[in-house]
Enzyme design. Structure first.
Site, PDB file in Angstrom:
ATOM      1  N   GLN A   1       0.884  -1.172   0.000  1.00 11.96           N
ATOM      2  CA  GLN A   1       0.000   0.000   0.000  1.00 11.96           C
ATOM      3  C   GLN A   1       0.926   1.227   0.000  1.00 11.96           C
ATOM      4  O   GLN A   1       1.149   1.880   1.014  1.00 11.96           O
ATOM      5  CB  GLN A   1      -0.908  -0.037   1.243  1.00 11.96           C
ATOM      6  CG  GLN A   1      -1.941   1.089   1.311  1.00 11.96           C
ATOM      7  CD  GLN A   1      -3.060   0.983   0.287  1.00 11.96           C
ATOM      8  OE1 GLN A   1      -3.296  -0.093  -0.274  1.00 11.96           O
ATOM      9  NE2 GLN A   1      -3.739   2.077   0.011  1.00 11.96           N
TER      10      GLN A   1
ATOM     11  N   LYS B   1      -0.680  -7.992 -15.928  1.00  7.24           N
ATOM     12  CA  LYS B   1      -1.735  -8.278 -14.932  1.00  7.24           C
ATOM     13  C   LYS B   1      -2.558  -7.021 -14.676  1.00  7.24           C
ATOM     14  O   LYS B   1      -2.012  -5.934 -14.553  1.00  7.24           O
ATOM     15  CB  LYS B   1      -1.073  -8.747 -13.621  1.00  7.24           C
ATOM     16  CG  LYS B   1      -2.054  -8.975 -12.476  1.00  7.24           C
ATOM     17  CD  LYS B   1      -1.366  -9.620 -11.276  1.00  7.24           C
ATOM     18  CE  LYS B   1      -0.747  -8.609 -10.350  1.00  7.24           C
ATOM     19  NZ  LYS B   1      -0.116  -9.212  -9.163  1.00  7.24           N
TER      20      LYS B   1
END
Ligand code: R5P
Length: 297
Positions: A97, A193
């Site tokens: 994060q 991805k």
């Protein structure tokens, strides 16, 4: 006579710390830690740290469970006279994060770095997830070293896999896939991805027709939900390639991740940064060399 450094293992890290202590010819002790009836943490050092360099060994795979105990142990070591208090965290948590992706989100990588920096003199870790933060020094204010396991992964692949095609499942893994392939002289490709949620990823493959005779080896830094590797493995099979060997640095394998992934792969191996039955690559020599090297700085 110089005083031997002291490795203190937080609960669950005893075996790893013992391997590291042997590699360093250092002393080893465990840290006593338990919960009071109300859930608060009790921590006690069982060896006198005065006048010694102390390395607290704690992989941070489940950081919310043990972080306060780690801070309490570091403070105790310092208050009791340790000359230096280091954190050896083979897996460093809260690196993904690294950005406020949606309004109001906490950038936990920065907060966690501030907390660790306020308790330790030095951090040594292995392959932290550096992506938007380019280096640990972007967020850590203490001396923080990111060791690379790619040579160890490469050597494992070079020894155990014939005709490997090294595959990074996403752009973030390109750094590992490239370094590993270069070391063993193997070809490599990087997939694309798109993540739609914690457990939903979509992976697209380039044309792999020319690699059909090779053994696909998926390499990634982290297997968490395992979805990245599972979706990549399924897509490879759909293209008629062999079931891949998966080589990961940090085997977090949350929930049913391992059970979902295992049937899709020829073999799964990991480093011992997080204890898991797939551990096959030992990190102690890498960490010992770094700790030894930096002893005087
Ligand atoms: C992020 O892109 C990392 O390199 C890994 O691919 C990711 O953390 C794996 O997560 P999961 O196993 O949940 O797909």
């Amino acid at each position: 006579m110089s005083v031997r450094r002291l490795l203190l293992a937080l609960p669950g890290n005893e075996e790893f710390a013992q391997r590291l202590a042997r590699a360093l010819a250092a002393d080893f002790a465990r840290v006593e830690a338990r919960r009071f009836p109300d859930g608060e943490s009790y921590v006690r050092l069982l060896v006198e740290p005065a006048g010694r360099v102390v390395d607290l060994v704690a992989t941070l795979a489940r950081p919310d469970e043990g972080f306060l105990q780690l801070v309490f142990a570091a403070d105790a070591a310092r208050e009791l006279g340790a000359t230096q208090v280091n954190l050896v965290a083979p897996y460093l948590a809260y690196m993904r994060q690294d950005h406020r992706f949606r309004p109001g989100e906490a950038v936990s990588s920065r907060s966690f770095a501030r907390l660790v920096s306020s308790s330790f003199d030095r951090l040594v870790t292995v392959d932290p997830h550096l992506h938007r933060h380019r280096a640990l020094s972007d967020i850590y204010t203490i001396r923080a070293e990111a060791l690379q396991s790619a040579p160890l992964l490469a050597d494992w692949i070079g020894t155990h896999v014939e005709k490997p095609l090294v595959i990074g499942p996403d752009e973030e893994s390109a750094q590992w896939a490239g370094a590993i392939a270069a070391r063993i002289g193997a070809p490599h490709v990087v997939l694309r991805k798109v993540r739609h949620g914690d457990r939903e990823v979509e992976i697209t493959l380039p044309d792999l027709e020319r690699w059909r005779g090779h053994q696909p080896v998926l390499v990634d830094d982290i297997a968490s939900s395992g979805r990245t590797l599972a979706v990549a493995a399924r897509e490879l099979s759909r293209r008629g390639l062999a079931r891949p060997v998966c080589v990961v640095v940090h085997a977090l394998f949350a929930g049913d991740a391992f059970e979902t992934l295992a049937p899709l792969c020829a073999r799964i191996v990991s480093t011992d940064s997080v204890a898991h039955p797939t551990n096959a690559i030992v990190l102690a020599p890498l960490l010992a060399a770094a700790l030894r090297d930096g002893a005087d700085r």
